[in-house]
Design a protein around this motif. Structure first.
Motif, PDB file in Angstrom:
ATOM      1  N   ALA A  41       0.847  -1.206   0.000  1.00  0.00           N
ATOM      2  CA  ALA A  41       0.000   0.000   0.000  1.00  0.00           C
ATOM      3  C   ALA A  41       0.873   1.242   0.000  1.00  0.00           C
ATOM      4  N   VAL A  42       0.340   2.328  -0.572  1.00  0.00           N
ATOM      5  CA  VAL A  42       1.068   3.611  -0.586  1.00  0.00           C
ATOM      6  C   VAL A  42       0.103   4.766  -0.330  1.00  0.00           C
ATOM      7  N   VAL A  43       0.658   5.880   0.155  1.00  0.00           N
ATOM      8  CA  VAL A  43      -0.108   7.116   0.367  1.00  0.00           C
ATOM      9  C   VAL A  43      -0.238   7.832  -0.983  1.00  0.00           C
ATOM     10  N   PHE A  44      -1.372   8.512  -1.216  1.00  0.00           N
ATOM     11  CA  PHE A  44      -1.562   9.289  -2.448  1.00  0.00           C
ATOM     12  C   PHE A  44      -0.472  10.361  -2.570  1.00  0.00           C
ATOM     13  N   ASP A  45      -0.112  10.672  -3.809  1.00  0.00           N
ATOM     14  CA  ASP A  45       0.918  11.683  -4.088  1.00  0.00           C
ATOM     15  C   ASP A  45       0.649  13.007  -3.376  1.00  0.00           C
ATOM     16  N   HIS A  49       2.992  14.074   2.722  1.00  0.00           N
ATOM     17  CA  HIS A  49       3.612  14.737   3.881  1.00  0.00           C
ATOM     18  C   HIS A  49       2.637  14.936   5.052  1.00  0.00           C
ATOM     19  N   VAL A  50       1.359  14.573   4.880  1.00  0.00           N
ATOM     20  CA  VAL A  50       0.390  14.783   5.983  1.00  0.00           C
ATOM     21  C   VAL A  50      -0.237  13.475   6.488  1.00  0.00           C
ATOM     22  N   VAL A  51       0.129  12.358   5.852  1.00  0.00           N
ATOM     23  CA  VAL A  51      -0.440  11.054   6.241  1.00  0.00           C
ATOM     24  C   VAL A  51       0.715  10.093   6.527  1.00  0.00           C
ATOM     25  N   CYS A  52       0.616   9.336   7.618  1.00  0.00           N
ATOM     26  CA  CYS A  52       1.660   8.366   7.974  1.00  0.00           C
ATOM     27  C   CYS A  52       1.734   7.265   6.914  1.00  0.00           C
ATOM     28  N   HIS A  53       2.935   6.936   6.442  1.00  0.00           N
ATOM     29  CA  HIS A  53       3.118   5.950   5.376  1.00  0.00           C
ATOM     30  C   HIS A  53       2.991   4.515   5.888  1.00  0.00           C
ATOM     31  N   GLU A  60      -0.899  15.953  12.558  1.00  0.00           N
ATOM     32  CA  GLU A  60      -0.421  17.331  12.426  1.00  0.00           C
ATOM     33  C   GLU A  60       1.090  17.343  12.179  1.00  0.00           C
ATOM     34  N   ARG A  61       1.816  16.606  13.029  1.00  0.00           N
ATOM     35  CA  ARG A  61       3.282  16.626  12.916  1.00  0.00           C
ATOM     36  C   ARG A  61       3.775  15.211  12.700  1.00  0.00           C
ATOM     37  N   LEU A  62       4.487  15.024  11.612  1.00  0.00           N
ATOM     38  CA  LEU A  62       5.002  13.701  11.275  1.00  0.00           C
ATOM     39  C   LEU A  62       6.529  13.732  11.226  1.00  0.00           C
ATOM     40  N   HIS A  63       7.161  12.574  11.466  1.00  0.00           N
ATOM     41  CA  HIS A  63       8.621  12.461  11.363  1.00  0.00           C
ATOM     42  C   HIS A  63       8.979  12.072   9.934  1.00  0.00           C
ATOM     43  N   ARG A  64       9.971  12.754   9.366  1.00  0.00           N
ATOM     44  CA  ARG A  64      10.359  12.464   7.989  1.00  0.00           C
ATOM     45  C   ARG A  64      11.538  11.488   7.972  1.00  0.00           C
ATOM     46  N   CYS A  65      11.536  10.590   6.998  1.00  0.00           N
ATOM     47  CA  CYS A  65      12.658   9.671   6.827  1.00  0.00           C
ATOM     48  C   CYS A  65      13.903  10.505   6.504  1.00  0.00           C
ATOM     49  N   CYS A  74       4.200   8.595  11.912  1.00  0.00           N
ATOM     50  CA  CYS A  74       3.681   9.140  13.177  1.00  0.00           C
ATOM     51  C   CYS A  74       4.810   9.257  14.203  1.00  0.00           C
ATOM     52  N   ASP A  75       5.602   8.167  14.314  1.00  0.00           N
ATOM     53  CA  ASP A  75       6.643   8.100  15.337  1.00  0.00           C
ATOM     54  C   ASP A  75       7.648   7.015  14.957  1.00  0.00           C
ATOM     55  N   ARG A  76       8.579   6.777  15.858  1.00  0.00           N
ATOM     56  CA  ARG A  76       9.621   5.773  15.592  1.00  0.00           C
ATOM     57  C   ARG A  76       9.026   4.373  15.401  1.00  0.00           C
ATOM     58  N   THR A  77       7.946   4.061  16.113  1.00  0.00           N
ATOM     59  CA  THR A  77       7.321   2.727  15.989  1.00  0.00           C
ATOM     60  C   THR A  77       6.829   2.507  14.565  1.00  0.00           C
ATOM     61  N   CYS A  78       6.084   3.487  14.033  1.00  0.00           N
ATOM     62  CA  CYS A  78       5.594   3.372  12.653  1.00  0.00           C
ATOM     63  C   CYS A  78       6.766   3.307  11.672  1.00  0.00           C
ATOM     64  N   GLN A  79       7.832   4.063  11.968  1.00  0.00           N
ATOM     65  CA  GLN A  79       8.990   4.071  11.065  1.00  0.00           C
ATOM     66  C   GLN A  79       9.683   2.700  11.058  1.00  0.00           C
TER      67      GLN A  79
END
Length: 478
Positions: A41-45, A49-53, A60-65, A74-79
């Motif tokens: 699955a993937v997030v829409f183009d 930047h606003v939805v957790c992959h 509101e605030r997401l962590h970027r790779c 969302c956080d380190r767990t999701c990453q």
């Protein structure tokens, strides 16, 4: 059976329809038949930047790779959970210089998983990716051209060190995405945020009046029973919204999914008469007049949608009122063209905080929907919920509470008690019940307290009207 296990369903083959799913045991309304994580699955183009992959929640605030600067979590767990699926993508994006489109990213994720595990049956999968329908032979010229562009873009992105696949196999994967991909919605089920492949769900055939519904909940797809299902019954879902005459639904299904719908409702045109009804009674309009007003409504809907796109909401209201003036003496209360105008008018008026007029239209819309939709339809539940909230904001607490309770009963079946939207609705139900008791004990005091509360705290603004329909079941690349 374990919740989400596949022991309670089996794949079978029917003449003319190909494979389908059959129940192995009895299910009651609201039962989860199975829950399935995405194969890929993937997030829409537009929302990367606003939805957790990983979990597809809007935050509101997401962590970027830090490596590719493209994926967000969302956080380190999701990453951490994403790394197995993101590892190859991460280095490919860095090398390519930018992320490709969602279609290319989804195809790449599928092929990296095949590279890791092979293309045979994955754990808990009833069919392999190889066995999914691609319908490439049914593509028209435009679709074939799009397919060629996708394959070329894919080959530019696909790393040289990854396993190399033949053009035909890559085309098969894009064909599978084209007609089997499923729309993923955000945590509240209100906005489409991504697209995924779910091989087991792909086996469920379409019926305009299905016995199951599909909900994206907590990172998984749930297939839920809408009515009592006996062992041996086929499990069906609806690929399109029922609120359309059979001819239109069949056209849409043929265009998007390449089959002719032969369900009971299409064959017998069940409810078509309600959806195109003229007014009954002494001043019954002629068939010709009904036809004229329907054509007028179609033209007005185009103007209304244009005004909505431009954000001219007062213009939308003006056009809706003008259209309703023409429709009301001629169209029946279940006519879909009347219902569409009532739906737009109530949503936009709520946003503009003109709650009393919005509530009147919402009530008529819900009354019409109740006569058309299956009683356990997710879209009906959401419409009743919105109408209930509108009545509540208008201070019409009795009708508001009654609608919120009705919506809660529907969503318990279609979404289940753990879904965020059902939980929100439960909070509203408790709140409106408390207010209703206060209203019944002392109407005067209720309105006094309400007035004071509204002065101190601005009434919650309804979300801005959206031009998008609610997320549909299967994702079709436009």
């Amino acid at each position: 059976m374990t919740r989400g296990g596949m022991e309670s369903v089996e794949v079978f083959t029917t003449e003319g329809k190909g494979r389908g799913l059959k129940a192995q045991k009895e299910f009651l309304p609201g039962d989860v038949i199975f829950a399935e994580p995405a194969y890929a699955a993937v997030v829409f183009d537009s929302l990367t930047h606003v939805v957790c992959h990983t979990c597809f929640k809007r935050q509101e605030r997401l962590h970027r790779c830090g490596q590719c600067k493209f994926a967000y979590y969302c956080d380190r767990t999701c990453q951490r959970d994403a790394w197995l699926n993101h590892k190859n993508e991460c280095s490919a994006i860095k090398k390519h210089g930018k992320a490709p489109t969602e279609n290319i990213r989804l195809a790449a994720r599928i092929l990296w998983r095949i590279e890791r595990e092979g293309s045979g049956l994955s754990e808990n999968c009833l069919v392999s990716i190889d066995d999914l329908q691609n319908h490439v032979e049914s593509f028209d010229e435009e679709e074939k051209k799009d397919l060629r562009i996708d394959v070329e873009s894919f080959l530019e992105f696909w790393p040289a060190q990854s396993q190399q696949f033949g053009m035909q196999y890559i085309s098969h994967i894009f064909g599978v995405i084209n007609c089997n991909a499923f729309t993923l919605s955000d945590q509240r089920g209100l906005q489409a945020v991504g697209v995924g492949i779910f091989p087991n769900l792909c086996q469920a055939n379409h019926d305009c009046w299905p016995n199951c519904t599909v909900i994206f909940n907590n990172g998984k797809i749930e297939l839920r029973a809408l009515s009592k299902i006996s062992p041996g019954d086929e499990l069906t879902v609806s690929y399109v919204d029922f609120l359309n005459v059979s001819e239109e639904r069949r056209k849409q299904l043929k265009k998007q999914y390449y089959f002719d719908c032969t369900c009971e409702h299409c064959k017998k045109k069940i409810k078509d008469d309600l959806m195109l009804a003229g007014k009954e009674g002494d001043n019954k309009p002629s068939a010709e007049t009904v036809k004229e007003v329907i054509q007028f409504s179609k033209d007005m809907l185009e103007k209304i949608n244009k005004a909505r796109l431009e954000g001219s909401y007062h213009e939308v209201v003006k056009l809706c009122r003008e259209c309703l003036k023409k429709q009301e003496p001629v169209l029946g209360d279940t006519n879909i063209y009347l219902l569409r105008i009532l739906s737009i008018a109530s949503e936009v008026l709520s946003y503009l905080q003109m709650f009393e007029e919005a509530a009147e239209y919402a009530k008529r819309m819900v009354d019409g929907y109740m006569k058309i939709y299956h009683p356990n339809n997710a879209q009906l539940g959401m419409a009743v919920m919105r109408a209930g909230v509108t009545h509540w904001h208008a201070g019409l607490i009795e009708v508001g509470h009654s609608m919120i309770c009705k919506a809660y009963a529907i969503l318990l079946i279609t979404h289940g008690p753990s879904h965020p939207i059902t939980k929100d609705l439960e909070v509203m139900r408790v709140q409106t019940e408390m207010e209703l008791r206060m209203f019944q004990q002392n109407e005067f005091m209720y309105y006094k307290m309400r007035e004071a509360a509204l002065k101190n705290q601005k009434i919650q603004v309804m979300p801005e009207p959206s031009n998008e329909a609610p997320p549909s079941l299967f994702h079709k690349k436009e």
